[in-house]
Design a protein around this motif. Structure first.
Motif, PDB file in Angstrom:
ATOM      1  N   ASN A  88       0.855  -1.136  -0.038  1.00 49.04           N
ATOM      2  CA  ASN A  88      -0.132  -0.078  -0.075  1.00 49.04           C
ATOM      3  C   ASN A  88       0.817   1.253  -0.157  1.00 49.04           C
ATOM      4  OD1 ASN A  88      -2.293  -1.647   0.031  1.00 49.04           O
ATOM      5  ND2 ASN A  88      -2.267  -1.760   2.273  1.00 49.04           N
ATOM      6  N   PRO A  89       1.676   1.289  -1.026  1.00 46.97           N
ATOM      7  CA  PRO A  89       2.802   2.665  -1.024  1.00 46.97           C
ATOM      8  C   PRO A  89       2.112   3.841  -1.097  1.00 46.97           C
ATOM      9  CG  PRO A  89       2.469   1.582  -3.081  1.00 46.97           C
ATOM     10  CD  PRO A  89       1.634   0.714  -2.291  1.00 46.97           C
ATOM     11  N   THR A 110       7.338   2.434  -7.019  1.00 46.82           N
ATOM     12  CA  THR A 110       8.159   1.768  -8.057  1.00 46.82           C
ATOM     13  C   THR A 110       8.708   0.078  -7.611  1.00 46.82           C
ATOM     14  OG1 THR A 110      10.229   2.628  -7.038  1.00 46.82           O
ATOM     15  CG2 THR A 110       8.925   4.087  -8.749  1.00 46.82           C
ATOM     16  N   LYS A 111       8.743   0.116  -6.407  1.00 44.15           N
ATOM     17  CA  LYS A 111       9.036  -1.355  -5.920  1.00 44.15           C
ATOM     18  C   LYS A 111       7.934  -2.292  -5.922  1.00 44.15           C
ATOM     19  CE  LYS A 111      12.827  -2.348  -4.355  1.00 44.15           C
ATOM     20  NZ  LYS A 111      13.982  -2.805  -4.864  1.00 44.15           N
ATOM     21  N   ARG A 112       6.606  -1.696  -5.925  1.00 41.42           N
ATOM     22  CA  ARG A 112       5.616  -2.455  -6.055  1.00 41.42           C
ATOM     23  C   ARG A 112       5.256  -3.071  -7.412  1.00 41.42           C
ATOM     24  NH1 ARG A 112       2.835  -6.897  -5.585  1.00 41.42           N
ATOM     25  NH2 ARG A 112       0.762  -6.722  -6.099  1.00 41.42           N
ATOM     26  N   PHE A 113       5.561  -2.045  -8.441  1.00 40.91           N
ATOM     27  CA  PHE A 113       5.553  -2.244  -9.848  1.00 40.91           C
ATOM     28  C   PHE A 113       6.498  -3.488 -10.210  1.00 40.91           C
ATOM     29  CE2 PHE A 113       5.819  -2.140 -14.435  1.00 40.91           C
ATOM     30  CZ  PHE A 113       4.285  -2.035 -14.694  1.00 40.91           C
ATOM     31  N   CYS A 114       7.627  -3.286  -9.686  1.00 42.65           N
ATOM     32  CA  CYS A 114       8.841  -4.465  -9.889  1.00 42.65           C
ATOM     33  C   CYS A 114       8.204  -5.803  -9.314  1.00 42.65           C
ATOM     34  CB  CYS A 114       9.948  -4.255  -9.049  1.00 42.65           C
ATOM     35  SG  CYS A 114      11.078  -2.696  -9.632  1.00 42.65           S
ATOM     36  N   GLU A 172       0.087   5.899  -9.963  1.00 39.70           N
ATOM     37  CA  GLU A 172      -1.198   5.868  -9.371  1.00 39.70           C
ATOM     38  C   GLU A 172      -2.043   5.096 -10.289  1.00 39.70           C
ATOM     39  OE1 GLU A 172      -2.897   8.987  -6.175  1.00 39.70           O
ATOM     40  OE2 GLU A 172      -2.306   9.787  -8.162  1.00 39.70           O
ATOM     41  N   LYS A 173      -1.921   5.248 -11.679  1.00 39.16           N
ATOM     42  CA  LYS A 173      -2.884   4.515 -12.823  1.00 39.16           C
ATOM     43  C   LYS A 173      -2.108   2.934 -12.742  1.00 39.16           C
ATOM     44  CE  LYS A 173      -3.283   4.290 -17.680  1.00 39.16           C
ATOM     45  NZ  LYS A 173      -2.894   5.031 -19.089  1.00 39.16           N
ATOM     46  N   GLU A 174      -0.978   3.050 -12.857  1.00 43.90           N
ATOM     47  CA  GLU A 174      -0.295   1.491 -13.164  1.00 43.90           C
ATOM     48  C   GLU A 174       0.074   0.730 -11.783  1.00 43.90           C
ATOM     49  OE1 GLU A 174      -0.443   0.815 -16.083  1.00 43.90           O
ATOM     50  OE2 GLU A 174      -0.221   2.863 -17.048  1.00 43.90           O
ATOM     51  N   VAL A 175      -0.046   1.437 -10.742  1.00 43.20           N
ATOM     52  CA  VAL A 175       0.035   0.811  -9.452  1.00 43.20           C
ATOM     53  C   VAL A 175      -1.353   0.771  -8.666  1.00 43.20           C
ATOM     54  CG1 VAL A 175       1.438   0.338  -7.330  1.00 43.20           C
ATOM     55  CG2 VAL A 175       2.655   0.931  -9.557  1.00 43.20           C
ATOM     56  N   PRO A 176      -2.270   0.004  -8.761  1.00 43.53           N
ATOM     57  CA  PRO A 176      -3.517   0.313  -8.110  1.00 43.53           C
ATOM     58  C   PRO A 176      -3.503   0.758  -6.450  1.00 43.53           C
ATOM     59  CG  PRO A 176      -3.589  -1.623  -9.326  1.00 43.53           C
ATOM     60  CD  PRO A 176      -2.210  -1.085  -9.217  1.00 43.53           C
ATOM     61  N   THR A 177      -2.474   0.329  -5.769  1.00 34.62           N
ATOM     62  CA  THR A 177      -2.388   0.378  -4.331  1.00 34.62           C
ATOM     63  C   THR A 177      -1.620   1.598  -4.027  1.00 34.62           C
ATOM     64  OG1 THR A 177      -0.513  -1.162  -4.211  1.00 34.62           O
ATOM     65  CG2 THR A 177      -2.593  -2.161  -3.911  1.00 34.62           C
TER      66      THR A 177
END
Length: 627
Positions: free
Chosen positions: A418-419, A426-430, A605-610
């Motif tokens: 939940n960044p 960026t780490k969540r997208f990784c 925010e668009k690409e990482v829903p959380t």
């Protein structure tokens, strides 16, 4: 034992003196005619009074207690002993002297018993407290002029070696005041000319009375919980606190006093020792070519050290920073000469150098630790965070797929949960990319997520140490801010263990234990440096920085985690992401150089829903209002 015998002899003399004195005081120093009537009773009473008093003294541990640090508890024991011995004597005298032997008296006048009780308490207690005063002054002030007063915790083999080393090297400028040991049999004994003064519970009193300046903990064979308890006692003494290497290094004679190190904040962290599946790790590391990106950094370098223990064919240290990589290369070549060590200087953002490296060395296992991780800096440099953390990782994932790497391990962070900041997003997208790449590849792609690592570059510990060295103040963002922490070796070991379990597509979550308040961490570091928090070194609260949370999201959520065969490693329930989703996002991320910081955050925010950056702003504002 000799000192205990001295107390027995002293007590006999004092009991006789107290009894005779009480009789003389009661009967006007023998002038009262009744004194002669009690003569026979006095003679017959003396042995049982002595025996009863000594017996109750023994019962209340008056010959086992360490009287150099006598306190109110010991005084109460004397009162109980003297009181019960008086009562026992009256009962004895009634049944033996009065009933059996038929003596005219079965007790002294009550006034004699009262005076005897008072004199016994004063004399027995006074003798012991005088011993404390004398021992304290003799012990504390016999110190060599100009030398630092040292207390050694541990009277075993390591402690003996330490004493001998200090005596051989006068230039160390230590005067050893005494030893501490929990073995009761060693109390009051002299070891190498140094007295064992007490147990761990006496440390605070000894340090205060003797003005101890330095403590060295010399118990390498003790368990982690025992060491931690002793460290936590010692940190309240304002002494400089040091410890010695492991037991096997000491016994092998590989280390001397020059290897004594400061007790670190890691030693105080409540973390249990890691139990590794050595066979499982060895199976996928032994004789393999292993690439570690960010290999010169805190986590990357420790990964290389841990990997080298399993004899890989080659370790490739890939890093953009040459100094750290070079120093690690020298260290590994010295400690593990049988392992091939290569250093490649470059950036994961350079796809060309990555493909060249993969083509030349053909790594079979890849640990990806290279990343921008500083939260406030990445808030101000969002484009660089995306280029390095997302696009760089994408380059690496593609190379692993193209060159048939067997296993890829992404080092992730609790800030990906939940960044509320750019770095975490960026780490969540990784993590999303890792799961997407795993679906259509023979490579096992996995991620390992954990919290803050104590002592890593850019963390609070090095910052606090610098601030303490400057005399303060130590700056903390908020009184209630807390974080999950683990040590660097622990993190590296659990990463290797998790990778051994990996089948592909998992996000492993490490058990970080309980969160630690940053202000408590600061206070412990101040104490370990020999200062008093808020007196010698001030602590200032400066407010949460941009992108920071007051509390980190808990990693251990039973609703989304499953157990593994290791008690400290869990696996997050998988989420489905496709390569088409990832590739479309990557095309958008490649344009970040043309975007403003706000636009980049909107894209994340668009690409990482959380990712919800507004949450952080609201939390910081509300907490500052509370302060």
């Amino acid at each position: 034992m000799a000192k205990h015998n001295e107390f027995v002899v002293t007590d006999i003399v004092l009991i006789i003196f107290a009894l005779l004195s009480s009789l003389l005081l009661r009967f006007d120093f023998g002038m009262d005619g009744a004194f002669k009537d009690y003569a026979q009773f006095i003679i017959m009473s003396m042995p049982p009074v002595i025996i009863f008093t000594l017996s109750f003294n023994k019962l209340f541990n008056l010959y086992n207690n360490y009287w150099n640090y006598a306190s109110v508890e010991e005084l109460l024991s004397i009162i109980y002993s003297v009181s019960l011995s008086n009562v026992a004597f009256i009962f004895y005298s009634y049944f033996i002297n009065y009933k059996l032997i038929r003596i005219n008296y079965y007790r002294f006048p009550f006034s004699v018993h009262i005076i005897f009780w008072i004199l016994s308490v004063v004399l027995l207690g006074g003798a012991r407290f005088m011993h404390r005063v004398y021992s304290s002054s003799e012990r504390c002030y016999k110190k060599d002029q100009g030398k630092r007063k040292l207390l050694i915790v541990g009277a075993g083999e390591a402690g003996v070696m330490l004493i001998r080393e200090i005596k051989r090297h006068r230039e160390l400028n230590y005067s050893i005041v005494g030893l501490i040991d929990d073995d009761i049999k060693k109390l009051n004994k002299t070891i190498c000319g140094i007295e064992v003064l007490g147990t761990r519970k006496d440390i605070l009193n000894i340090c205060k009375e003797c003005e101890i300046e330095d403590i060295i903990v010399a118990i390498p064979s003790a368990g982690l919980s025992d060491k931690r308890e002793i460290y936590n006692i010692c940190k309240h003494t304002n002494c400089r606190l040091k410890t010695i290497p492991g037991i096997y290094e000491i016994l092998d004679g590989k280390h001397s006093l020059k290897n004594v190190r400061d007790v670190s904040i890691e030693d105080l962290l409540e973390r249990d020792e890691i139990k590794l599946n050595v066979d499982g790790i060895n199976e996928y590391i032994h004789n393999k070519v292993v690439l570690v990106t960010g290999g010169g950094g805190s986590i990357g370098s420790e990964l290389c050290r841990q990997l080298a223990r399993f004899s890989p064919e080659k370790i490739i240290i890939f890093d953009v920073y040459e100094n750290g990589a070079y120093e690690l290369q020298l260290e590994l070549k010295h400690n593990f000469p049988e392992v091939g060590i290569e250093v490649i200087i470059g950036s994961i953002r350079d796809y060309g150098i990555l493909t060249s490296m993969f083509y030349r060395y053909k790594p079979e296992i890849v640990f990806h630790a290279a990343a921008h991780k500083h939260v406030p800096l990445m808030e101000e440099n969002a484009a660089e965070a995306v280029k390095n953390n997302i696009l760089g990782t994408y380059n690496l994932l593609k190379c692993c797929n193209s060159f048939g790497v067997k296993k890829f391990v992404q080092i992730s962070t609790d800030k990906a949960v939940n960044p509320t900041n750019v770095m975490g997003a960026t780490k969540r997208f990784c993590e999303i990319m890792v799961q997407a790449f795993n679906k259509g590849s023979n490579t096992e792609y996995v991620a390992v997520r954990f919290g803050n690592v104590l002592g890593s570059s850019g963390s609070v510990v090095p910052l606090f140490k610098e601030q303490i060295a400057r005399g303060g103040p130590v700056t903390v963002t908020h009184p209630e801010v807390n974080r999950f922490f683990m040590t660097i070796p622990e993190a590296a070991q659990l990463v290797l263990e998790a990778a051994a379990m990996a089948k592909g597509g998992e996000i492993f979550v490490l058990d970080m234990g309980k969160p630690v308040k940053i202000v408590d961490l600061a206070r412990d570091l101040i104490r370990l440096s020999g200062f008093t928090p808020d007196e010698d070194i001030k602590i200032e609260f400066i407010g949460l920085r941009k992108g920071e949370k007051l509390y980190e999201e808990p990693l251990m959520n039973e609703l989304v985690l499953d157990n593994t065969k290791h008690e400290k490693i869990f696996v997050e329930k998988p989420m489905k992401y496709s390569m088409s989703y990832v590739n479309a996002a990557i095309n958008e991320f490649k344009k970040v150089s043309e975007l403003s910081s706000d636009d980049i955050c909107e894209l994340l925010e668009k690409e990482v829903p959380t990712y919800k950056r507004d949450n952080c702003k609201k939390e910081a504002k509300s907490q500052l209002l509370m302060v």
